[in-house]
Write an enzyme that holds these catalytic residues in place. Structure first.
Site, short mmCIF file in Angstrom:
data_model
loop_
_atom_site.label_atom_id
_atom_site.label_comp_id
_atom_site.label_asym_id
_atom_site.label_seq_id
_atom_site.Cartn_x
_atom_site.Cartn_y
_atom_site.Cartn_z
N HIS A 190 0.83 -1.22 0.00
CA HIS A 190 0.00 0.00 0.00
C HIS A 190 0.85 1.25 0.00
O HIS A 190 0.40 2.31 -0.44
CB HIS A 190 -1.00 -0.04 1.15
CG HIS A 190 -2.13 -0.96 0.84
ND1 HIS A 190 -2.13 -2.27 1.22
CD2 HIS A 190 -3.25 -0.77 0.10
CE1 HIS A 190 -3.22 -2.86 0.75
NE2 HIS A 190 -3.91 -1.97 0.06
N GLU A 432 -11.66 -10.16 -5.29
CA GLU A 432 -10.22 -10.20 -5.02
C GLU A 432 -9.80 -11.50 -4.34
O GLU A 432 -8.67 -11.61 -3.89
CB GLU A 432 -9.77 -8.97 -4.22
CG GLU A 432 -10.54 -8.71 -2.95
CD GLU A 432 -10.12 -7.41 -2.25
OE1 GLU A 432 -9.08 -6.83 -2.56
OE2 GLU A 432 -10.87 -7.00 -1.34
N ASP A 456 -4.87 -8.16 -4.68
CA ASP A 456 -5.12 -9.31 -3.81
C ASP A 456 -5.47 -10.55 -4.62
O ASP A 456 -5.11 -11.67 -4.24
CB ASP A 456 -6.24 -8.99 -2.80
CG ASP A 456 -5.69 -8.23 -1.61
OD1 ASP A 456 -4.60 -8.58 -1.13
OD2 ASP A 456 -6.33 -7.26 -1.17
N CYS A 503 -10.16 -2.28 -10.22
CA CYS A 503 -9.61 -1.16 -9.45
C CYS A 503 -8.23 -1.50 -8.88
O CYS A 503 -7.60 -0.69 -8.22
CB CYS A 503 -10.55 -0.71 -8.34
SG CYS A 503 -10.85 -1.99 -7.11
C1 PEP Z 1 -6.75 -4.93 -4.69
O1 PEP Z 1 -6.57 -5.84 -3.87
O2 PEP Z 1 -6.47 -5.03 -5.89
C2 PEP Z 1 -7.29 -3.63 -4.25
C3 PEP Z 1 -7.66 -2.71 -5.12
O3 PEP Z 1 -7.34 -3.38 -2.91
P1 PEP Z 1 -6.05 -3.09 -2.03
O4 PEP Z 1 -4.87 -2.90 -2.96
O5 PEP Z 1 -6.30 -1.87 -1.23
O6 PEP Z 1 -5.92 -4.31 -1.21
MG MG Z 2 -7.42 -5.68 -1.89
#
Ligand code: PEP
Ligand code: MG
Length: 541
Positions: A190, A432, A456, A503
């Site tokens: 992140h 995910e 994920d 996303c």
């Molecule tokens: C993902 O897992 O692709 C996602 C968009 O959520 P995060 O990256 O915040 O886990």
């Molecule tokens: Mg995620």
């Protein structure tokens, strides 16, 4: 000049002075000064300087995030002025004849232990605060700049750190941070995602080349190639000034695509949205002409806070984003805390496998009192714009039904109180987990949309921890297994007449744009700085 090779995770070139934050703290030396009284004076002036720093941070935070968020710095200032705290430090200096740094550190430990032993969770949380403010005073005494990565002493700097937690990255002041370089980290952490969201050049994984003595040196960092030059020679400096200008020119040319439709030459349209982590990111969303927000990672509101964000605080944040986006859709993901996103006041137990642990929707369904505060804030904000709710980490139909039941209870409470909200608010889920792909047909019958979280989905499909940099070779999101999962999710969504987007970070991967168009994805949500390059690719398709 020294050249270091890391992994570029966020494009762009930064040239500037390095700031090595003292986030982890370091051992404080004990000395016996000759003149304790002058040591007391040293402490007092360091304390005053720390109070002045906190005042500056307070004002800056109030301007960017509002008065509510700034209160923490007032609490910190009051702690530094607390007579018991000050007396304890000054007594130690004079009676035990120790240096000011040692006295501050010992008092901090003692006060923190006292707070931690209290019954009340609010007071327990103050243990971290007293350590934090004391570290700030010690840094001043030792001639360091400040206490946290966010605190660059008011100048624009390149941050060089062992590692940055998502909670530290989200607090970076974009106007004071030119970019960052870390010894550890992984491309899909992140922290790296936040760098891309903020449009900051960033490099991770420089490993042993990390040297805190580089603090104050000039550096050039290239977030595309992953190269860092410390004390660059004139030739390198000139070359990178040229490349930086070229990069900026490329961005300027892309500006011409603003206001143009996101449509292929044959007329296929894709909705092009942006991902954000905090309300202030909306400026970049609008500047890059995104058509909506496909992922607002609401957990960053929790990560930035020292204590539970109240319904009112969250409502203001969601309303601000919704209002600024007008009638454009804003998809707000409910709390995705856990795994790498740890928050002290949640008091989550240590887990051997946190990515497979108690996180996201699992917390919300077992602690509905937390979930309901967020849902109330989201629903109330939905009266001010075009908000959709998205549930993370779904693995079963039952989880969706349970979450919707809680949502219905909150809706009923609001109706009972005559509080306005959007009665037709869309509810979607993140795809995910492999389970959600396998169950996609049943899930599609329950919700209004799917948004594929490829970060994920890659981690869980390929059994590769996304935080582990040693797995980069195996954690390939281009793997046919991941692409087939994406196809299965889109097809199931379309069979049930709901829309399906991406996303996760893969949405911005231009080498896959053709594939995503062929698969018929309805929406792609990417970091704000990737919106115009992606529009360019789609328009040229
Ligand atoms: C993902 O897992 O692709 C996602 C968009 O959520 P995060 O990256 O915040 O886990
Ligand atoms: Mg995620």
């Amino acid at each position: 000049m020294g050249m270091i090779r890391g992994v570029g995770v966020s494009a762009g070139i930064a040239i500037g002075v390095i700031h090595v934050p003292d986030t982890a703290g370091h051992a404080v030396e004990r000395r016996s000064p000759d003149d304790p009284q002058s040591e007391v004076e040293r402490f007092r002036s360091a304390r005053d300087a720390a109070v002045a720093q906190l005042k500056q941070l307070r004002d800056r935070t109030a301007a960017e995030f509002g008065e509510g968020k700034a209160e923490l710095f007032d609490t910190h200032r009051l702690m530094l002025q607390d007579p018991d705290y000050v007396e304890s430090i000054e007594d130690l200096i004079t009676s035990s004849k120790v240096n000011a740094e040692f006295a501050v550190n010992s008092t901090a430990e003692q006060f923190a232990a006292m707070f931690a032993a209290m019954d009340n969770s609010y007071m327990q949380a103050r243990a971290a605060d007293v350590k934090d403010v004391s570290r700030r005073v010690i840094n001043v005494l030792e001639g360091r700049r400040g206490g946290t990565a966010a605190d660059t002493g008011g100048d624009s700097r390149i941050i060089l750190a062992e590692d940055l937690a998502p909670s530290e990255t989200v607090q970076l002041d974009r106007s004071k941070v030119l970019g960052f370089v870390t010894a550890r980290g992984s491309a899909n952490s992140h922290t790296a995602i936040l760098a891309r969201t903020m449009g900051l050049p960033a490099i991770i994984g420089i490993g042993d080349a990390f040297d805190p003595a580089d603090d104050g040196r000039t550096a050039v960092i290239d977030g595309t190639s992953g190269l860092v030059f410390v004390d660059p020679d004139e030739k390198t400096l000139a070359e990178y000034q040229g490349r930086k200008a070229q990069f900026e020119e490329h961005l300027r040319l892309l500006q011409e695509l603003k206001g143009k439709p996101t449509e292929t030459k044959s007329g296929q349209q894709v909705r092009l949205y942006a991902n954000i982590g905090r309300p202030s990111d909306v400026a970049a969303v609008l500047a890059n002409d995104a058509e909506g927000i496909g992922l607002f990672r609401s957990e960053f509101l929790y990560l930035e806070s020292e204590d539970w964000p109240t319904e009112e605080f969250q409502f203001e944040a969601y309303r601000e984003v919704a209002q600024k986006m007008g009638d454009r859709l804003v998809v707000i993901r409910t709390l995705d805390i856990g795994a790498d996103k740890q928050v002290g006041y949640f008091n989550l137990e240590h887990e051997d496998n946190p990515a497979l642990g108690y996180r996201a929707i699992r917390i919300c369904l077992t602690r509905p009192e937390i979930f309901k505060v967020q849902l109330r804030a989201l629903l109330r904000a939905s009266a001010y714009g075009n908000i959709a709710i998205m549930l993370p980490m779904i693995t079963s139909v039952q989880e969706v039904r349970d979450a919707k039941k809680i949502l219905d209870e909150v809706k009923d409470e609001l109706r009972g109180g005559h509080v306005d909200f959007d009665e037709r608010i869309q509810v979607g889920i993140m795809i995910e987990t492999p389970a959600s792909v396998i169950m996609a047909d049943e899930l599609a019958a329950e919700v209004d949309f799917f948004s594929i979280g490829t970060n994920d989905l890659t981690q869980y499909t390929l059994a590769c921890d996304r935080q582990n940099p040693n797995l980069a070779r195996f954690a390939d999101p281009h793997s046919p297994a991941v692409l087939r999962m994406i196809r299965m999710a889109v097809e199931a969504a379309h069979r049930h007449n709901i829309w399906c987007g991406i996303c996760g970070e893969l949405g911005a991967d231009l080498s896959l744009t053709d594939t995503f168009l062929r698969l018929g994805l309805d929406e792609l949500s990417v970091p704000p700085a990737s919106v115009l390059p992606l529009r360019n690719a789609i328009r040229n398709h």
